[in-house]
Design a protein around this motif. Structure first.
Motif, short mmCIF file in Angstrom:
data_model
loop_
_atom_site.label_atom_id
_atom_site.label_comp_id
_atom_site.label_asym_id
_atom_site.label_seq_id
_atom_site.Cartn_x
_atom_site.Cartn_y
_atom_site.Cartn_z
N ILE A 163 41.93 96.33 93.69
CA ILE A 163 41.80 94.97 94.19
C ILE A 163 43.14 94.27 94.00
O ILE A 163 43.58 94.04 92.86
CB ILE A 163 40.68 94.20 93.46
N ARG A 164 43.81 93.96 95.08
CA ARG A 164 45.12 93.29 95.02
C ARG A 164 44.93 91.79 94.88
O ARG A 164 44.15 91.17 95.59
CB ARG A 164 45.93 93.61 96.27
N ARG A 165 45.68 91.23 93.95
CA ARG A 165 45.67 89.78 93.73
C ARG A 165 47.08 89.24 93.93
O ARG A 165 48.02 90.00 94.13
CB ARG A 165 45.13 89.46 92.34
N ALA A 166 47.21 87.93 93.83
CA ALA A 166 48.51 87.32 94.10
C ALA A 166 49.57 87.75 93.09
O ALA A 166 50.73 87.97 93.45
CB ALA A 166 48.37 85.79 94.11
N THR A 167 49.18 87.87 91.83
CA THR A 167 50.16 88.17 90.79
C THR A 167 49.90 89.49 90.07
O THR A 167 50.60 89.82 89.12
CB THR A 167 50.18 87.04 89.74
N SER A 168 48.88 90.23 90.48
CA SER A 168 48.56 91.48 89.77
C SER A 168 47.69 92.35 90.66
O SER A 168 47.31 91.96 91.76
CB SER A 168 47.82 91.18 88.46
N ASP A 170 44.19 94.90 90.18
CA ASP A 170 43.10 95.35 89.31
C ASP A 170 42.52 96.65 89.86
O ASP A 170 42.33 96.80 91.07
CB ASP A 170 41.99 94.30 89.24
N PHE A 171 42.24 97.58 88.95
CA PHE A 171 41.46 98.76 89.27
C PHE A 171 40.15 98.65 88.49
O PHE A 171 40.13 98.81 87.26
CB PHE A 171 42.19 100.05 88.87
N VAL A 172 39.06 98.34 89.18
CA VAL A 172 37.76 98.19 88.53
C VAL A 172 37.08 99.56 88.51
O VAL A 172 36.94 100.22 89.54
CB VAL A 172 36.88 97.18 89.28
N ILE A 173 36.67 100.02 87.32
CA ILE A 173 36.15 101.37 87.12
C ILE A 173 34.64 101.30 86.89
O ILE A 173 34.16 100.50 86.09
CB ILE A 173 36.84 102.05 85.93
N THR A 198 54.96 97.20 86.44
CA THR A 198 55.63 98.00 85.42
C THR A 198 54.83 98.11 84.13
O THR A 198 55.12 98.94 83.28
CB THR A 198 57.00 97.39 85.08
N LYS A 199 53.82 97.27 83.98
CA LYS A 199 53.00 97.29 82.76
C LYS A 199 51.54 97.11 83.14
O LYS A 199 51.19 96.22 83.93
CB LYS A 199 53.42 96.21 81.78
N PHE A 200 50.69 97.95 82.56
CA PHE A 200 49.26 97.92 82.84
C PHE A 200 48.50 97.77 81.53
O PHE A 200 48.87 98.38 80.51
CB PHE A 200 48.81 99.20 83.54
#
Length: 400
Positions: A163-168, A170-173, A198-200
């Motif tokens: 799920i693409r957001r404006a600032t990040s 998300d991968f919902v599992i 670069t960071k998750f």
């Protein structure tokens, strides 16, 4: 009655006593076991109704234990282990004995119940899985097995939706591939990136251990929803359990991607002699904390112990092929920037055996169009390994 007759009757129970109480969360099965049109119930999640146990609950405990032990020992491969899950679906007494008999993946190297996906993998040899990417729907499916089958009979373990957001991103599992709502009981966690990719941060729907939950009880816990919106059986919190970081490589002068994974939920002592990794035994039923206002991110993290840190194994430059190479032992066949192997990041002063330092804990690589292999072992779980691999799919213009 012969032993084969008993096993045959157990398999027939799915259409009888245990048919309405079987396999919503079943990990191993001969057919797709997450069909939303059927009212299956996970044997290690949903309680049984004592009034519906039937005559099978009256079997002497000694005989019951002997039957389930024989079934568990005789059925080691898929899809035969459906009979093991069928035993847990008969009634409450069968369920308890089956859960006590079935060992964790670390001990037996097999996956049986849904909670196996949250437990550390085997120590001796890795579990072989593969991931299918659906570009059209931004869905990633994790299956058990060496390679994909030709008849669509692959065993689905986990699924994730980007799920693409404006600032990040998300991968919902989830445990299923058609329901990614965080209000669902099939939600198991998520992975969230920063703006640059670069960071998750890896989030789990349940605490790494009961001790961790008790340690932070009394703090403000960020709830995904208010108490009136979600059933009490749905986990209400997200717990930060790991971070995956990629080094910046804007000018592409440092070669392939470099990554580090800080597993806050796994202590460094787990890879030392006599060490152990946290092993949950069941999914949480409910949380006792009072409802609080919803925040952007949970404040709860596990940081009281030295965490295990994983790093990618450095590839070597092949002069003849003019490319970077790693030995994937035949499990990876297509060159890709996403391919990696993770080993423990160990300081020379920590006296860790060289064999442990060189052990590949997680291996991920491409074998075809939108098909990737994922092999993991102790102390990672399938859920943690899958989340780390998902980070490789996100776009990283600043790292390559």
């Amino acid at each position: 009655m012969s032993f084969k007759s008993i096993v045959r009757e157990l398999k027939e129970m799915k259409n009888g006593i245990g048919g309405s109480l079987s396999r919503r969360g079943e990990v191993e099965g001969g057919r797709h076991w997450r069909n939303r049109t059927r009212s299956h119930i996970a044997p290690d999640v949903v309680p049984f109704d004592p009034n519906q146990q039937g005559q099978w609950a009256n079997i002497p405990p000694e005989l019951l234990l002997d039957i389930i032990r024989r079934v568990e020992e005789s059925e080691t491969l898929w899809p035969a282990r459906t009979s093991v899950v069928s035993c847990a679906s008969v009634c409450k007494s069968w369920r308890e004995v089956t859960k006590e008999t079935v060992r964790t993946p670390e001990e037996c190297g097999r996956l049986t119940f849904p909670i196996s996906l949250k437990q550390p993998g085997p120590r001796e040899s890795p579990l072989h899985c593969f991931i299918k990417r659906d570009r059209a729907n931004s869905v990633y499916r994790l299956y058990f097995g060496m390679t994909p089958s030709e008849d669509d009979s692959d065993k689905l373990l986990l699924a994730a939706k980007r799920i693409r957001r404006a600032t990040s991103t998300d991968f919902v599992i989830s445990l299923v591939s058609d329901d990614f709502s965080r209000a669902s009981s099939t939600y198991v966690g998520k992975l969230r990136s920063n703006f640059l990719g670069t960071k998750f941060t890896m989030y789990d729907s349940q605490p790494p251990s009961d001790a961790a939950l008790h340690q932070h009880r009394g703090r403000r816990l960020s709830r995904r929803f208010s108490a009136k919106q979600v059933s009490p059986t749905v986990p209400a919190c997200n717990y930060s359990i790991a971070t995956v970081s990629y080094e910046l490589n804007v000018l592409r002068t440092r070669g392939p991607r470099r990554m580090h994974c800080a597993m806050q939920s796994i202590p460094f002592s787990s890879i030392q002699e006599g060490g152990s990794a946290p092993t949950p035994t069941s999914f949480p039923q409910s949380f006792d904390e009072p409802a609080v206002s919803k925040m952007k991110e949970p404040a709860l993290t596990i940081s009281s112990r030295k965490p295990l840190v994983l790093k990618n194994k450095a590839p070597r430059w092949h002069e003849q092929l003019q490319c970077w190479c790693l030995n994937f032992k035949g499990r990876v066949t297509v060159a890709s920037v996403k391919n990696f192997q993770l080993v423990a990041a160990v300081d020379p002063s920590q006296n860790i055996p060289a064999a442990v330092q060189e052990t590949t804990i997680l291996q991920f690589g491409k074998i075809g169009k939108d098909i990737f292999t994922m092999d993991y072992c102790y102390p990672l779980s399938a859920f943690q390994a899958f989340a780390i691999c998902l980070s490789s799919f996100d776009t990283k213009p600043a790292c390559e």
